[in-house]
Design an enzyme around this catalytic site. Structure first.
Site, PDB file in Angstrom:
ATOM      1  N   LEU A 196      42.899  48.207  28.828  1.00  0.00           N
ATOM      2  CA  LEU A 196      43.665  48.267  30.146  1.00  0.00           C
ATOM      3  C   LEU A 196      43.324  46.796  30.765  1.00  0.00           C
ATOM      4  O   LEU A 196      42.152  46.487  31.029  1.00  0.00           O
ATOM      5  CB  LEU A 196      43.504  49.411  30.862  1.00  0.00           C
ATOM      6  N   ASP A 197      44.415  46.318  31.411  1.00  0.00           N
ATOM      7  CA  ASP A 197      43.923  45.046  32.042  1.00  0.00           C
ATOM      8  C   ASP A 197      43.278  45.223  33.157  1.00  0.00           C
ATOM      9  O   ASP A 197      43.116  46.664  33.661  1.00  0.00           O
ATOM     10  CB  ASP A 197      45.407  44.420  32.669  1.00  0.00           C
ATOM     11  N   ARG A 198      42.402  44.304  33.779  1.00  0.00           N
ATOM     12  CA  ARG A 198      41.771  44.508  34.961  1.00  0.00           C
ATOM     13  C   ARG A 198      42.458  45.069  36.068  1.00  0.00           C
ATOM     14  O   ARG A 198      41.944  45.915  36.696  1.00  0.00           O
ATOM     15  CB  ARG A 198      41.088  43.158  35.425  1.00  0.00           C
ATOM     16  N   ARG A 238      53.852  43.482  31.099  1.00  0.00           N
ATOM     17  CA  ARG A 238      54.028  42.327  32.032  1.00  0.00           C
ATOM     18  C   ARG A 238      55.012  41.335  31.658  1.00  0.00           C
ATOM     19  O   ARG A 238      55.789  40.801  32.348  1.00  0.00           O
ATOM     20  CB  ARG A 238      52.483  42.032  32.348  1.00  0.00           C
TER      21      ARG A 238
END
Length: 224
Positions: free
Chosen positions: A60-62, A162
């Site tokens: 998962l992205d930060r 995104r």
């Protein structure tokens, strides 16, 4: 994020092979070149008697919050890795986007590639010569020039949701890379649900994470 935060309080599911936690926004899953605190720093708190700490089975992205699956040992990680790599895991995200689509549901079929040859860069771009990437979406609410979307990635490319939203003309709110969000702002992207067919003779495991406050406030204005 503080090294004193209680990771046990963020545990959503536990069995002999699998843990699922509600990852907070702003905390990287893995160590990066710039150092700093990561989720790995907290995983010893989830050993529950096993000799080694669990490890993340996917990314998962930060700045993305929500459901993150952890394998409790090497065999569990190998099994989970095959499920995630083969798109057997059903992943549902919530996003609040700027603007929004005209239709109520649809799909984004847009290949993705790295923006740069630098192996340290995770930034992506839409590229016809890139790797296939497919996302299904559905509108859950609209208000104030923003739209609340359910996003279901079929593939698992880096930054897929995104880039797909931004390339469609409705970037995710707070996205400082692909949208107009300020650096250090709150990305409105949340891994809402994971459904994992981990055990062949049992029903798939479904786990849901509550949205963080900034996303809960935004969707509440849209009837969520």
């Amino acid at each position: 994020m503080s090294l004193t935060f209680d990771i046990g309080a963020r545990l959503l599911y536990r069995d002999a092979l699998l843990l699922v936690i509600d990852k907070p926004p702003g905390l990287p899953v893995h160590p990066g070149p710039r150092g700093g605190e990561t989720l790995t720093d907290h995983l010893d708190g989830l050993r529950f008697g096993l000799p080694r700490r669990p490890e993340a089975a996917h990314r998962l992205d930060r700045d993305t919050s929500g459901c993150l699956a952890l394998g409790r040992h090497a065999k569990a990680l190998a099994r989970l890795g095959k499920l995630f790599a083969g798109s057997a895991v059903d992943k549902t995200y919530w996003a609040v986007v700027e603007g929004g689509p005209d239709a109520e549901s649809g799909r984004i079929d847009l290949p993705l590639a790295r923006r740069s040859d630098d192996p340290r860069s995770w930034w992506m771009k839409a590229d016809p010569a890139g790797d296939p990437a497919l996302t299904h979406w559905r509108v859950l609410g609209r208000a104030g020039g923003r739209t609340w979307l359910e996003l279901k990635p079929v593939t698992g490319r880096t930054h897929q949701l995104r880039v797909h939203c931004a390339a469609s003309g409705w970037p995710i709110l707070g996205d400082s890379i692909y949208g107009s969000g300020p650096r250090g702002g709150s990305l409105h992207l949340h891994a809402r649900t994971l459904t994992i067919p981990l055990y062949p003779k049992r029903e798939a495991i479904t786990v849901t994470a509550p949205p963080p406050l900034h996303i809960a406030d935004a969707v509440a204005r849209m009837g969520g």
